[in-house]
Design a protein around this motif. Structure first.
Motif, PDB file in Angstrom:
ATOM      1  N   LEU A  99      38.089  21.434 -10.037  1.00 36.50           N
ATOM      2  CA  LEU A  99      38.078  22.351  -8.987  1.00 36.50           C
ATOM      3  C   LEU A  99      36.973  22.204  -8.104  1.00 36.50           C
ATOM      4  CD1 LEU A  99      37.896  25.406 -11.598  1.00 36.50           C
ATOM      5  CD2 LEU A  99      39.683  24.736 -10.098  1.00 36.50           C
ATOM      6  N   LEU A 100      35.722  21.479  -8.295  1.00 41.39           N
ATOM      7  CA  LEU A 100      34.649  21.543  -7.395  1.00 41.39           C
ATOM      8  C   LEU A 100      34.517  19.974  -6.680  1.00 41.39           C
ATOM      9  CD1 LEU A 100      32.103  23.178  -9.948  1.00 41.39           C
ATOM     10  CD2 LEU A 100      32.777  23.827  -7.734  1.00 41.39           C
ATOM     11  N   ALA A 101      35.108  19.265  -7.218  1.00 37.96           N
ATOM     12  CA  ALA A 101      35.056  17.767  -6.398  1.00 37.96           C
ATOM     13  C   ALA A 101      35.621  17.781  -5.007  1.00 37.96           C
ATOM     14  CB  ALA A 101      35.802  16.674  -7.251  1.00 37.96           C
ATOM     15  N   GLY A 102      34.902  17.088  -4.132  1.00 36.29           N
ATOM     16  CA  GLY A 102      35.289  16.939  -2.947  1.00 36.29           C
ATOM     17  C   GLY A 102      34.867  18.101  -1.740  1.00 36.29           C
ATOM     18  N   GLY A 103      34.138  19.083  -2.373  1.00 35.82           N
ATOM     19  CA  GLY A 103      33.564  20.106  -1.517  1.00 35.82           C
ATOM     20  C   GLY A 103      32.272  19.359  -0.599  1.00 35.82           C
ATOM     21  N   THR A 104      31.673  20.396   0.250  1.00 38.77           N
ATOM     22  CA  THR A 104      30.540  19.959   0.801  1.00 38.77           C
ATOM     23  C   THR A 104      29.424  21.119   0.608  1.00 38.77           C
ATOM     24  OG1 THR A 104      31.089  21.227   2.921  1.00 38.77           O
ATOM     25  CG2 THR A 104      31.492  18.732   2.486  1.00 38.77           C
ATOM     26  N   GLU A 105      29.731  22.225   0.105  1.00 38.32           N
ATOM     27  CA  GLU A 105      28.744  23.343   0.070  1.00 38.32           C
ATOM     28  C   GLU A 105      27.930  23.143  -1.319  1.00 38.32           C
ATOM     29  OE1 GLU A 105      32.076  23.505  -1.791  1.00 38.32           O
ATOM     30  OE2 GLU A 105      32.220  24.488   0.104  1.00 38.32           O
ATOM     31  N   PRO A 106      26.686  23.867  -1.268  1.00 36.68           N
ATOM     32  CA  PRO A 106      25.890  23.825  -2.413  1.00 36.68           C
ATOM     33  C   PRO A 106      26.395  24.372  -3.595  1.00 36.68           C
ATOM     34  CG  PRO A 106      24.576  25.203  -1.025  1.00 36.68           C
ATOM     35  CD  PRO A 106      25.925  24.361  -0.211  1.00 36.68           C
ATOM     36  N   ILE A 107      26.389  24.009  -4.925  1.00 34.36           N
ATOM     37  CA  ILE A 107      26.674  24.716  -6.042  1.00 34.36           C
ATOM     38  C   ILE A 107      25.748  25.252  -6.762  1.00 34.36           C
ATOM     39  CG2 ILE A 107      28.184  24.541  -8.055  1.00 34.36           C
ATOM     40  CD1 ILE A 107      29.436  21.844  -7.059  1.00 34.36           C
ATOM     41  N   GLU A 146      24.915  15.617 -18.677  1.00 29.04           N
ATOM     42  CA  GLU A 146      25.920  15.484 -19.691  1.00 29.04           C
ATOM     43  C   GLU A 146      27.230  14.919 -19.178  1.00 29.04           C
ATOM     44  OE1 GLU A 146      23.505  17.846 -22.318  1.00 29.04           O
ATOM     45  OE2 GLU A 146      23.836  17.896 -20.107  1.00 29.04           O
ATOM     46  N   TYR A 147      27.735  15.563 -17.946  1.00 31.52           N
ATOM     47  CA  TYR A 147      28.955  15.175 -17.314  1.00 31.52           C
ATOM     48  C   TYR A 147      28.978  13.763 -16.912  1.00 31.52           C
ATOM     49  CZ  TYR A 147      30.838  19.967 -17.127  1.00 31.52           C
ATOM     50  OH  TYR A 147      31.398  21.328 -17.257  1.00 31.52           O
ATOM     51  N   ARG A 148      27.767  13.342 -16.338  1.00 27.06           N
ATOM     52  CA  ARG A 148      27.560  12.101 -15.811  1.00 27.06           C
ATOM     53  C   ARG A 148      27.415  10.945 -17.057  1.00 27.06           C
ATOM     54  NH1 ARG A 148      23.448  12.184 -10.719  1.00 27.06           N
ATOM     55  NH2 ARG A 148      21.972  13.504 -12.126  1.00 27.06           N
ATOM     56  N   GLN A 149      26.867  11.672 -18.128  1.00 28.38           N
ATOM     57  CA  GLN A 149      26.771  10.638 -19.165  1.00 28.38           C
ATOM     58  C   GLN A 149      28.139  10.289 -19.810  1.00 28.38           C
ATOM     59  OE1 GLN A 149      23.457  11.065 -22.350  1.00 28.38           O
ATOM     60  NE2 GLN A 149      22.501  12.547 -20.833  1.00 28.38           N
ATOM     61  N   LEU A 150      28.812  11.319 -20.007  1.00 26.31           N
ATOM     62  CA  LEU A 150      30.185  11.157 -20.209  1.00 26.31           C
ATOM     63  C   LEU A 150      31.052  10.133 -19.445  1.00 26.31           C
ATOM     64  CD1 LEU A 150      31.187  14.579 -21.680  1.00 26.31           C
ATOM     65  CD2 LEU A 150      30.860  12.517 -23.014  1.00 26.31           C
ATOM     66  N   GLY A 151      30.642  10.085 -18.091  1.00 27.89           N
ATOM     67  CA  GLY A 151      31.411   9.238 -17.126  1.00 27.89           C
ATOM     68  C   GLY A 151      32.460   9.851 -16.668  1.00 27.89           C
ATOM     69  N   LEU A 152      32.525  11.318 -16.403  1.00 21.34           N
ATOM     70  CA  LEU A 152      33.404  12.048 -16.011  1.00 21.34           C
ATOM     71  C   LEU A 152      33.880  11.620 -14.638  1.00 21.34           C
ATOM     72  CD1 LEU A 152      33.077  15.454 -17.797  1.00 21.34           C
ATOM     73  CD2 LEU A 152      34.422  13.405 -18.453  1.00 21.34           C
ATOM     74  N   ARG A 153      35.050  11.715 -14.049  1.00 18.14           N
ATOM     75  CA  ARG A 153      35.131  11.374 -12.592  1.00 18.14           C
ATOM     76  C   ARG A 153      34.857  12.600 -11.958  1.00 18.14           C
ATOM     77  NH1 ARG A 153      41.414  10.042 -10.976  1.00 18.14           N
ATOM     78  NH2 ARG A 153      40.858   8.299 -12.460  1.00 18.14           N
ATOM     79  N   GLY A 154      34.106  12.374 -10.932  1.00 21.10           N
ATOM     80  CA  GLY A 154      33.558  13.133  -9.806  1.00 21.10           C
ATOM     81  C   GLY A 154      32.054  13.643 -10.149  1.00 21.10           C
ATOM     82  N   ALA A 155      31.606  13.393 -11.484  1.00 19.44           N
ATOM     83  CA  ALA A 155      30.514  13.983 -11.803  1.00 19.44           C
ATOM     84  C   ALA A 155      29.473  13.731 -10.897  1.00 19.44           C
ATOM     85  CB  ALA A 155      30.147  13.513 -13.312  1.00 19.44           C
TER      86      ALA A 155
END
Length: 224
Positions: free
Chosen positions: A52-60, A74-83
């Motif tokens: 849902l969030l990948a590809g945007g520019t605004e702060p989350i 955690e998302y990055r540790q799991l190697g998830l695409r776009g993390a």
């Protein structure tokens, strides 16, 4: 579960000149699943949210440090695409506003300048992954506010940990320094904690109202 915190955040962000959009279709960040070792469920939730969030520019912008830590760790540790790309846009609400108080061309909030004293308890995930004193620093820049950073450690709740019968006594023992500090505050002092677990643990054991820092900010805005 605490919609008032989200409403306060929208009011404060709009006072700073932001247009606030909610993420349509988002799911739980997966922190509860991660805390119980359900990594398959964490991966499923992460893939959905990142999609849902990948590809945007605004702060989350995050209100809950536990959710924030999942997105940037955690998302990055799991190697998830776009993390990685999504993590670069993630920010705790107090850190975003603290940056803006240094000047960014946005509107100056209509502060009421009423005098308040607020004691601030820091979240463990904030201490590990963000600015440990961000909330206290931000509140300290609010006209009329006197801030008391609490020298406290973990609240002892730690998500589901403190809710389990087998951990109840340990949870309360860990919380004792925080509870003692809150009980020793002068009457009329507000208590702020960004974490849901921290707020509920303090409220239950010290019998005081505990606010999210952004709720304190919302109370300091001028209202019609």
């Amino acid at each position: 579960h605490e919609a008032r915190v989200g409403r306060a955040a929208v009011a404060v962000l709009e006072a700073f000149g932001f247009e606030v959009s909610l993420v349509d279709g988002r799911k739980c960040c997966g922190r509860p699943a991660a805390s119980r070792g359900l990594l398959g469920e964490l991966r499923r939730l992460g893939e959905h949210n990142l999609g849902l969030l990948a590809g945007g520019t605004e702060p989350i912008v995050f209100l809950e440090p536990s959710c924030y830590s999942v997105f940037i760790d955690e998302y990055r540790q799991l190697g998830l695409r776009g993390a990685g790309e999504v993590a670069s846009r993630c920010v705790l609400v107090e850190d975003l506003l603290l940056y803006l108080t240094d000047g960014d061309g946005l509107e100056d909030p209509p502060w009421s300048r009423r005098e308040i004293t607020v004691a601030v308890h820091g979240h463990c995930h904030t201490k590990a992954l963000a600015r440990p004193i961000g909330a206290a620093s931000l509140l300290g820049r609010t006209p009329g506010a006197t801030v008391l950073p609490l020298e406290t450690g973990c609240c002892g709740m730690a998500g589901a940990f403190g809710r389990l019968e087998a951990n109840r006594e340990l949870s309360r023992s860990v919380a004792e320094p925080l509870v003692r500090a809150v009980r020793e505050l002068a009457p009329g002092t507000l208590v702020a904690a960004a974490g849901t677990s921290c707020r509920h643990q303090s409220q239950a054991l010290a019998d005081v109202e505990v606010l999210h820092p952004v709720e304190v900010l919302a109370r300091t805005l001028e209202t019609d």
